[in-house]
Design a protein around this motif. Structure first.
Motif, PDB file in Angstrom:
ATOM      1  N   ILE A 159       0.896  -1.246   0.023  1.00 25.40           N
ATOM      2  CA  ILE A 159       0.074  -0.125  -0.085  1.00 25.40           C
ATOM      3  C   ILE A 159       1.014   1.177   0.106  1.00 25.40           C
ATOM      4  O   ILE A 159       0.607   2.429  -0.533  1.00 25.40           O
ATOM      5  CB  ILE A 159      -0.986   0.135   1.300  1.00 25.40           C
ATOM      6  CG1 ILE A 159      -1.965  -1.248   1.066  1.00 25.40           C
ATOM      7  CG2 ILE A 159      -1.757   1.214   1.419  1.00 25.40           C
ATOM      8  CD1 ILE A 159      -2.607  -1.316  -0.180  1.00 25.40           C
ATOM      9  N   GLU A 160       2.115   1.233   0.527  1.00 22.62           N
ATOM     10  CA  GLU A 160       3.036   2.559   0.662  1.00 22.62           C
ATOM     11  C   GLU A 160       3.492   2.766  -0.742  1.00 22.62           C
ATOM     12  O   GLU A 160       3.694   3.888  -1.083  1.00 22.62           O
ATOM     13  CB  GLU A 160       4.004   1.940   1.664  1.00 22.62           C
ATOM     14  CG  GLU A 160       4.856   3.347   2.098  1.00 22.62           C
ATOM     15  CD  GLU A 160       4.032   4.623   2.750  1.00 22.62           C
ATOM     16  OE1 GLU A 160       4.578   5.567   2.541  1.00 22.62           O
ATOM     17  OE2 GLU A 160       3.005   4.298   3.398  1.00 22.62           O
ATOM     18  N   ALA A 161       3.603   1.900  -1.514  1.00 24.51           N
ATOM     19  CA  ALA A 161       4.028   1.954  -2.735  1.00 24.51           C
ATOM     20  C   ALA A 161       2.923   2.832  -3.686  1.00 24.51           C
ATOM     21  O   ALA A 161       3.248   3.720  -4.583  1.00 24.51           O
ATOM     22  CB  ALA A 161       4.435   0.774  -3.676  1.00 24.51           C
ATOM     23  N   LEU A 162       1.636   2.682  -3.305  1.00 24.65           N
ATOM     24  CA  LEU A 162       0.593   3.339  -3.780  1.00 24.65           C
ATOM     25  C   LEU A 162       0.622   4.913  -3.210  1.00 24.65           C
ATOM     26  O   LEU A 162       0.425   5.783  -4.135  1.00 24.65           O
ATOM     27  CB  LEU A 162      -0.863   2.431  -3.671  1.00 24.65           C
ATOM     28  CG  LEU A 162      -1.172   1.476  -4.159  1.00 24.65           C
ATOM     29  CD1 LEU A 162      -2.225   0.706  -4.089  1.00 24.65           C
ATOM     30  CD2 LEU A 162      -1.153   1.490  -5.867  1.00 24.65           C
ATOM     31  N   ARG A 163       0.716   4.717  -2.227  1.00 18.90           N
ATOM     32  CA  ARG A 163       0.881   6.169  -1.513  1.00 18.90           C
ATOM     33  C   ARG A 163       1.765   7.003  -1.868  1.00 18.90           C
ATOM     34  O   ARG A 163       1.648   8.388  -2.219  1.00 18.90           O
ATOM     35  CB  ARG A 163       0.707   5.918   0.069  1.00 18.90           C
ATOM     36  CG  ARG A 163      -0.437   5.717   0.657  1.00 18.90           C
ATOM     37  CD  ARG A 163      -0.567   6.086   2.248  1.00 18.90           C
ATOM     38  NE  ARG A 163      -1.674   5.717   2.955  1.00 18.90           N
ATOM     39  CZ  ARG A 163      -1.783   4.579   3.574  1.00 18.90           C
ATOM     40  NH1 ARG A 163      -0.779   3.521   3.731  1.00 18.90           N
ATOM     41  NH2 ARG A 163      -2.955   4.383   3.971  1.00 18.90           N
ATOM     42  N   THR A 164       3.163   6.575  -2.033  1.00 20.76           N
ATOM     43  CA  THR A 164       4.143   7.435  -2.482  1.00 20.76           C
ATOM     44  C   THR A 164       4.342   7.349  -3.924  1.00 20.76           C
ATOM     45  O   THR A 164       5.172   8.320  -4.484  1.00 20.76           O
ATOM     46  CB  THR A 164       5.461   6.855  -1.691  1.00 20.76           C
ATOM     47  OG1 THR A 164       5.458   5.497  -2.046  1.00 20.76           O
ATOM     48  CG2 THR A 164       5.542   6.810  -0.198  1.00 20.76           C
ATOM     49  N   GLN A 165       3.855   6.335  -4.669  1.00 18.36           N
ATOM     50  CA  GLN A 165       3.784   6.597  -6.276  1.00 18.36           C
ATOM     51  C   GLN A 165       4.956   7.065  -6.957  1.00 18.36           C
ATOM     52  O   GLN A 165       5.211   8.055  -7.267  1.00 18.36           O
ATOM     53  CB  GLN A 165       2.598   7.380  -6.569  1.00 18.36           C
ATOM     54  CG  GLN A 165       2.057   6.985  -7.927  1.00 18.36           C
ATOM     55  CD  GLN A 165       0.791   7.600  -8.362  1.00 18.36           C
ATOM     56  OE1 GLN A 165      -0.298   7.820  -7.529  1.00 18.36           O
ATOM     57  NE2 GLN A 165       0.647   8.137  -9.514  1.00 18.36           N
ATOM     58  N   ASP A 190      -5.640   3.167  -2.487  1.00 20.58           N
ATOM     59  CA  ASP A 190      -6.049   2.136  -3.266  1.00 20.58           C
ATOM     60  C   ASP A 190      -5.912   2.211  -4.760  1.00 20.58           C
ATOM     61  O   ASP A 190      -6.590   1.578  -5.369  1.00 20.58           O
ATOM     62  CB  ASP A 190      -7.778   2.016  -2.748  1.00 20.58           C
ATOM     63  CG  ASP A 190      -8.619   3.460  -3.110  1.00 20.58           C
ATOM     64  OD1 ASP A 190      -7.727   4.666  -3.585  1.00 20.58           O
ATOM     65  OD2 ASP A 190      -9.801   3.274  -3.283  1.00 20.58           O
ATOM     66  N   ARG A 191      -5.115   3.320  -5.278  1.00 18.99           N
ATOM     67  CA  ARG A 191      -5.183   3.360  -6.626  1.00 18.99           C
ATOM     68  C   ARG A 191      -3.721   4.106  -6.799  1.00 18.99           C
ATOM     69  O   ARG A 191      -3.366   4.668  -6.066  1.00 18.99           O
ATOM     70  CB  ARG A 191      -6.501   4.117  -7.103  1.00 18.99           C
ATOM     71  CG  ARG A 191      -6.684   5.463  -6.569  1.00 18.99           C
ATOM     72  CD  ARG A 191      -7.641   5.857  -7.045  1.00 18.99           C
ATOM     73  NE  ARG A 191      -7.871   6.615  -8.406  1.00 18.99           N
ATOM     74  CZ  ARG A 191      -8.625   6.458  -9.343  1.00 18.99           C
ATOM     75  NH1 ARG A 191     -10.058   6.078  -9.004  1.00 18.99           N
ATOM     76  NH2 ARG A 191      -8.439   6.919 -10.417  1.00 18.99           N
ATOM     77  N   ALA A 192      -3.282   4.252  -8.169  1.00 18.06           N
ATOM     78  CA  ALA A 192      -2.111   5.145  -8.401  1.00 18.06           C
ATOM     79  C   ALA A 192      -2.558   5.688 -10.050  1.00 18.06           C
ATOM     80  O   ALA A 192      -2.881   5.354 -10.762  1.00 18.06           O
ATOM     81  CB  ALA A 192      -0.928   4.336  -8.618  1.00 18.06           C
ATOM     82  N   ASP A 193      -2.656   7.113  -9.905  1.00 18.94           N
ATOM     83  CA  ASP A 193      -3.032   8.039 -11.120  1.00 18.94           C
ATOM     84  C   ASP A 193      -1.818   8.558 -11.436  1.00 18.94           C
ATOM     85  O   ASP A 193      -1.084   9.461 -10.792  1.00 18.94           O
ATOM     86  CB  ASP A 193      -4.106   9.104 -10.636  1.00 18.94           C
ATOM     87  CG  ASP A 193      -5.250   8.383 -10.029  1.00 18.94           C
ATOM     88  OD1 ASP A 193      -6.249   8.003 -10.941  1.00 18.94           O
ATOM     89  OD2 ASP A 193      -5.673   8.136  -9.066  1.00 18.94           O
ATOM     90  N   TYR A 194      -1.489   8.467 -12.597  1.00 20.36           N
ATOM     91  CA  TYR A 194      -0.093   8.964 -13.144  1.00 20.36           C
ATOM     92  C   TYR A 194      -0.558   9.895 -14.553  1.00 20.36           C
ATOM     93  O   TYR A 194      -1.408   9.617 -15.366  1.00 20.36           O
ATOM     94  CB  TYR A 194       0.631   7.844 -14.013  1.00 20.36           C
ATOM     95  CG  TYR A 194       1.646   7.056 -12.828  1.00 20.36           C
ATOM     96  CD1 TYR A 194       2.690   7.909 -12.383  1.00 20.36           C
ATOM     97  CD2 TYR A 194       1.209   5.882 -12.470  1.00 20.36           C
ATOM     98  CE1 TYR A 194       3.605   7.017 -11.188  1.00 20.36           C
ATOM     99  CE2 TYR A 194       1.845   5.241 -11.134  1.00 20.36           C
ATOM    100  CZ  TYR A 194       3.085   6.131 -10.968  1.00 20.36           C
ATOM    101  OH  TYR A 194       3.923   5.341  -9.841  1.00 20.36           O
TER     102      TYR A 194
END
Length: 185
Positions: free
Chosen positions: A4-10, A67-71
């Protein structure tokens, strides 16, 4: 285990021709233009007419989500914002998520930006976040996108018959997915 941290820090993701960077309010102008571009709206099935305030608020809320990653998809050579993509609906129990992508207009179609960005996001989803499965939906009138997804390793899984009403006609929605162990060309 889903990170989840990988999603938060993206983290930024770098390819040969594109860079994926956190989508936020700095991309309002080009994103706003894309939301009004008729072909982009058709390819994404966007019926809603968003207000500027809705778009600004949505963009400002992208960083730090669990819960997501927007790029934003940025062309490396000149830092032009060519589109955006997202890993959404991350289900940590089932290690799955959904994928969506939109390029900002026809001037960016057919140049490989979407395919490269898709491959970068899949590597992030599987190798960093720890997902097992990523799925998507594409409309039957968008064979170019279907081919791009297949080039990235997605496999057609199903059909939702007449699930989209567009310009006075019903259209099918094709479902596709890729698993962590599937070949990624």
């Amino acid at each position: 285990m889903v990170d989840i941290e990988a999603l938060r820090t993206q983290p930024e993701l770098t390819g040969e021709n594109v860079l994926l960077t956190q989508l936020d309010e700095t991309y309002f102008e080009t994103g706003w233009e894309a939301l009004r571009e008729p072909e982009s709206r058709r390819l994404t099935g966007t019926h809603t007419d968003f207000t500027e305030e809705q778009v600004r608020t949505w963009l400002a809320g992208r960083p730090g989500l669990a819960d997501r990653a927007d790029y934003a998809i940025v062309r490396k050579e000149d830092r032009v914002h060519v589109g955006d993509l997202a890993l959404t609906d991350v289900d940590k129990d089932n290690r799955s998520g959904s994928f969506r992508i939109a390029l900002n207009g026809p001037e960016f179609f057919g140049k490989g930006y979407g395919t490269e960005a898709t491959k970068l996001l899949l590597a992030y989803a599987f190798d960093v976040v720890g997902l097992h499965r990523v799925s998507l939906e594409v409309f039957d009138y968008n064979p170019r996108a279907q081919r791009a997804y297949e080039k990235a390793g997605f496999v057609r899984e199903g059909l939702q018959r007449e699930a989209l009403w567009w310009d006075g006609e019903w259209h099918d929605v094709i479902t596709m997915a890729i698993l962590k162990n599937d070949p990624r060309p």
